[in-house]
Design a protein around this motif. Structure first.
Motif: not given
Length: 218
Positions: A66-86
């Motif tokens: 939430f430190s980022r503005p709403s005009t930029t993507p600011r939710l990340w979902v990460i696979d913690t076993e592979t490090g992949a950005l989902l």
């Protein structure tokens, strides 16, 4: 999904040890747009919650910055076993938290502000916003009234690039981390049933007082 199949699926989704997951996350330190401060806070919180046995759905971690503005993507979902950005996606904040950039957060019913801290996802349901995901706040005094406040993940038409073009920012919710309608079902399915979501902001009281960021569990 039957109970037996559901339990097997949850187990299969998190087969690595916590130490192996942390090694993977520390190897994959760069995700588009995600600050090191937000990533570090989320990984620390995930490690603490896992050690305390608070996370049912292992292997996946959601981070909102939430430190980022709403005009930029600011939710990340990460696979913690592979490090992949989902997933990397836009997410709305509460209308009383701020305009384009939020700055005020609350745990109070009817505040229409977003909450910070560590959440555990819960059950899905179909409500007035369609397919939605309930959240339980795990931090006393910070977000533990999330269920009472009906703070849920759902899709919303005001979370879109079209809205940004028209108004210079995303629309705002009543405190829910609302997502674009086209991507919310997939993200909800990735996070549902006991995964962890961390809502970050460099709030001094939370950074210094959170029992997840300052974990007393070995």
């Amino acid at each position: 999904m039957s109970g037996a199949i559901g339990l097997w699926w949850l187990w299969a989704a998190g087969c690595l040890t916590l130490q192996q997951e942390l090694e993977t996350l520390n190897e994959h330190t760069t995700y588009p747009g995600l600050s090191e401060d937000a990533r570090s806070a989320a990984v620390k919180s995930y490690a603490c919650a896992r050690r305390r046995g608070l996370i049912v759905r292992k292997g996946v971690l959601g981070i909102i910055d939430f430190s980022r503005p709403s005009t930029t993507p600011r939710l990340w979902v990460i696979d913690t076993e592979t490090g992949a950005l989902l997933h990397r996606e836009y997410v709305a904040h509460g209308k009383h938290s701020g305009d384009d950039r939020p700055h005020a957060f609350s745990n109070v019913v009817d505040s229409k502000q977003s909450s910070l801290g560590v959440f555990r996802t819960a059950e899905t349901y179909h409500g007035k916003h369609g397919y939605s995901l309930r959240l339980d706040g795990l931090e006393a005094g910070i977000n533990d009234r999330a269920r009472e406040r009906a703070i849920v993940i759902h899709g919303a038409e005001y979370v879109s690039e079209a809205h940004i073009t028209a108004f210079g920012r995303l629309g705002r919710s009543w405190g829910c981390p609302a997502l674009p309608q086209h991507s919310s079902p997939a993200i909800i399915n990735e996070l549902k049933w006991g995964a962890m979501l961390v809502a970050y902001y460099p709030d001094t009281a939370w950074l210094e007082g959170s029992t997840f960021l300052n974990c007393d569990t070995p």
